[in-house]
Design a protein around this motif. Sequence first.
Motif, PDB file in Angstrom:
ATOM      1  N   ASP A  52       0.806  -1.227   0.000  1.00  0.00           N
ATOM      2  CA  ASP A  52       0.000   0.000   0.000  1.00  0.00           C
ATOM      3  C   ASP A  52       0.840   1.279   0.000  1.00  0.00           C
ATOM      4  N   VAL A  53       2.094   1.216   0.434  1.00  0.00           N
ATOM      5  CA  VAL A  53       2.902   2.441   0.476  1.00  0.00           C
ATOM      6  C   VAL A  53       3.952   2.478  -0.641  1.00  0.00           C
ATOM      7  N   VAL A  54       3.880   1.499  -1.557  1.00  0.00           N
ATOM      8  CA  VAL A  54       4.925   1.403  -2.586  1.00  0.00           C
ATOM      9  C   VAL A  54       4.322   1.450  -3.976  1.00  0.00           C
ATOM     10  N   GLU A  55       4.945   2.259  -4.828  1.00  0.00           N
ATOM     11  CA  GLU A  55       4.618   2.229  -6.253  1.00  0.00           C
ATOM     12  C   GLU A  55       5.842   1.686  -6.976  1.00  0.00           C
ATOM     13  N   LEU A  56       5.670   0.520  -7.599  1.00  0.00           N
ATOM     14  CA  LEU A  56       6.769  -0.052  -8.379  1.00  0.00           C
ATOM     15  C   LEU A  56       6.641   0.437  -9.809  1.00  0.00           C
ATOM     16  N   ARG A  57       7.755   0.859 -10.394  1.00  0.00           N
ATOM     17  CA  ARG A  57       7.729   1.343 -11.780  1.00  0.00           C
ATOM     18  C   ARG A  57       8.728   0.544 -12.600  1.00  0.00           C
ATOM     19  N   CYS A  58       8.281   0.063 -13.749  1.00  0.00           N
ATOM     20  CA  CYS A  58       9.189  -0.651 -14.646  1.00  0.00           C
ATOM     21  C   CYS A  58       9.655   0.337 -15.701  1.00  0.00           C
ATOM     22  N   CYS A  59      10.828   0.922 -15.489  1.00  0.00           N
ATOM     23  CA  CYS A  59      11.357   1.901 -16.445  1.00  0.00           C
ATOM     24  C   CYS A  59      12.842   2.122 -16.179  1.00  0.00           C
ATOM     25  N   GLU A  60      13.446   2.916 -17.028  1.00  0.00           N
ATOM     26  CA  GLU A  60      14.869   3.214 -16.886  1.00  0.00           C
ATOM     27  C   GLU A  60      15.012   4.283 -15.797  1.00  0.00           C
ATOM     28  N   ALA A  61      15.883   3.998 -14.831  1.00  0.00           N
ATOM     29  CA  ALA A  61      15.967   4.847 -13.646  1.00  0.00           C
ATOM     30  C   ALA A  61      16.378   6.290 -13.969  1.00  0.00           C
ATOM     31  N   GLY A  62      17.339   6.441 -14.874  1.00  0.00           N
ATOM     32  CA  GLY A  62      17.828   7.792 -15.184  1.00  0.00           C
ATOM     33  C   GLY A  62      16.749   8.647 -15.819  1.00  0.00           C
ATOM     34  N   SER A  63      15.910   8.045 -16.665  1.00  0.00           N
ATOM     35  CA  SER A  63      14.881   8.879 -17.306  1.00  0.00           C
ATOM     36  C   SER A  63      13.791   9.237 -16.310  1.00  0.00           C
ATOM     37  N   LEU A  64      13.481   8.325 -15.393  1.00  0.00           N
ATOM     38  CA  LEU A  64      12.500   8.683 -14.355  1.00  0.00           C
ATOM     39  C   LEU A  64      13.026   9.847 -13.510  1.00  0.00           C
ATOM     40  N   LEU A  65      14.298   9.751 -13.140  1.00  0.00           N
ATOM     41  CA  LEU A  65      14.920  10.797 -12.316  1.00  0.00           C
ATOM     42  C   LEU A  65      14.870  12.149 -13.030  1.00  0.00           C
ATOM     43  N   SER A  66      15.154  12.150 -14.315  1.00  0.00           N
ATOM     44  CA  SER A  66      15.214  13.428 -15.033  1.00  0.00           C
ATOM     45  C   SER A  66      13.823  14.052 -15.204  1.00  0.00           C
ATOM     46  N   LEU A  79      11.504  14.061 -12.776  1.00  0.00           N
ATOM     47  CA  LEU A  79      10.934  14.461 -11.482  1.00  0.00           C
ATOM     48  C   LEU A  79      11.075  15.964 -11.258  1.00  0.00           C
ATOM     49  N   PRO A  80      10.113  16.556 -10.532  1.00  0.00           N
ATOM     50  CA  PRO A  80      10.228  17.981 -10.224  1.00  0.00           C
ATOM     51  C   PRO A  80      11.414  18.284  -9.297  1.00  0.00           C
ATOM     52  N   ASP A  81      11.866  19.525  -9.324  1.00  0.00           N
ATOM     53  CA  ASP A  81      12.940  19.972  -8.429  1.00  0.00           C
ATOM     54  C   ASP A  81      12.512  19.755  -6.974  1.00  0.00           C
ATOM     55  N   MET A  82      13.458  19.410  -6.131  1.00  0.00           N
ATOM     56  CA  MET A  82      13.285  19.344  -4.679  1.00  0.00           C
ATOM     57  C   MET A  82      12.006  18.624  -4.245  1.00  0.00           C
ATOM     58  N   SER A  83      11.763  17.471  -4.864  1.00  0.00           N
ATOM     59  CA  SER A  83      10.521  16.749  -4.564  1.00  0.00           C
ATOM     60  C   SER A  83      10.759  15.472  -3.746  1.00  0.00           C
ATOM     61  N   ILE A  84      12.027  15.165  -3.461  1.00  0.00           N
ATOM     62  CA  ILE A  84      12.372  13.873  -2.836  1.00  0.00           C
ATOM     63  C   ILE A  84      13.098  14.118  -1.508  1.00  0.00           C
ATOM     64  N   ASP A  85      12.719  13.313  -0.496  1.00  0.00           N
ATOM     65  CA  ASP A  85      13.378  13.415   0.818  1.00  0.00           C
ATOM     66  C   ASP A  85      14.547  12.441   0.952  1.00  0.00           C
ATOM     67  N   ALA A  86      14.455  11.308   0.282  1.00  0.00           N
ATOM     68  CA  ALA A  86      15.555  10.334   0.365  1.00  0.00           C
ATOM     69  C   ALA A  86      15.637   9.572  -0.947  1.00  0.00           C
ATOM     70  N   LEU A  87      16.857   9.458  -1.453  1.00  0.00           N
ATOM     71  CA  LEU A  87      17.107   8.802  -2.740  1.00  0.00           C
ATOM     72  C   LEU A  87      18.127   7.699  -2.508  1.00  0.00           C
ATOM     73  N   TRP A 124      23.752  10.538 -14.583  1.00  0.00           N
ATOM     74  CA  TRP A 124      22.431  11.037 -14.152  1.00  0.00           C
ATOM     75  C   TRP A 124      22.516  12.433 -13.540  1.00  0.00           C
ATOM     76  N   TRP A 125      23.766  12.861 -13.223  1.00  0.00           N
ATOM     77  CA  TRP A 125      23.946  14.179 -12.631  1.00  0.00           C
ATOM     78  C   TRP A 125      23.469  15.254 -13.598  1.00  0.00           C
ATOM     79  N   PRO A 126      22.817  16.365 -13.215  1.00  0.00           N
ATOM     80  CA  PRO A 126      22.635  16.872 -11.859  1.00  0.00           C
ATOM     81  C   PRO A 126      21.330  16.443 -11.203  1.00  0.00           C
ATOM     82  N   HIS A 127      20.609  15.475 -11.800  1.00  0.00           N
ATOM     83  CA  HIS A 127      19.268  15.182 -11.274  1.00  0.00           C
ATOM     84  C   HIS A 127      19.252  14.680  -9.824  1.00  0.00           C
ATOM     85  N   PRO A 128      20.230  13.856  -9.394  1.00  0.00           N
ATOM     86  CA  PRO A 128      20.181  13.453  -7.981  1.00  0.00           C
ATOM     87  C   PRO A 128      20.206  14.662  -7.036  1.00  0.00           C
TER      88      PRO A 128
END
Length: 196
Positions: free
Chosen positions: A102-116, A118-126, A138-142
């Motif tokens: 219930d608290v997890v969304e699994l996504r089947c995709c390429e990690a770098g494109s998902l990261l790129s 995402l909105p700015d400053m939207s993640i608390d832990a990566l 993948w930098w500067p997206h992390p």
Amino acid sequence: MTPELRSFIEDLYAKGREFDQAEPDWSRRWRNIDPPVGEFLWILIKAIKAKEVLELGTSNGYSTIWLADAVRDNQGKLVSVDFDRELINLAQSNLDAAGISDVVELRCCEAGSLLSDLPDMSIDALFLDAERSDYAGWWPHPERVLRRGGVLIADNMTSHPEELATLYEQIQSSGVFSTAVVPVGKGELVAVRDLG
Ligand SMILES: C[S@@+](CC[C@H](N)C(=O)[O-])C[C@H]1O[C@@H](n2cnc3c(N)ncnc32)[C@H](O)[C@@H]1O
């Protein structure tokens, strides 16, 4: 963590060891984090009260369960990504069996494109646990996606320092992180975004 979930996760780790020992092709192994790393991630996510957590590299969902249990206590959610459809299906069945989907969304995709995307400053832990040689690309997206006070964790910092060297340099030269290498499991690079 409930005793039931702890017992589930111990069994899952044992199955992972057995599977990996029988699988000659390294790239097909599940390659789960070591249990003390799970404990470390769990306490870190709780300590910073992370609500928006992103894991890159799901495999069969072992580390996902550690992260998810902490995120659930924070009333947050976890997105976990893997580009291997079979592994995403396996992870989904493990999460269902653990009672934590219930608290997890699994996504089947390429990690770098998902990261790129995402909105700015939207993640608390990566949590980075995919193909180490990809991280620098993948930098500067992390950095971009992490909130102030957010934390980046990358596995294998002491087992494969040369493969994380460019990422480490990118983090340090950005000037917005405090970093530490925590000697648990294969070594966790931990970077806290304290500026920007
Ligand atoms: C070391 S395993 C992850 C182990 C998992 N975090 C655990 O501890 O249970 C790495 C996973 O990353 C996935 N992966 C590698 N590169 C990826 C990429 N660019 N995008 C999405 N998934 C990727 C692989 O399919 C593999 O399942």
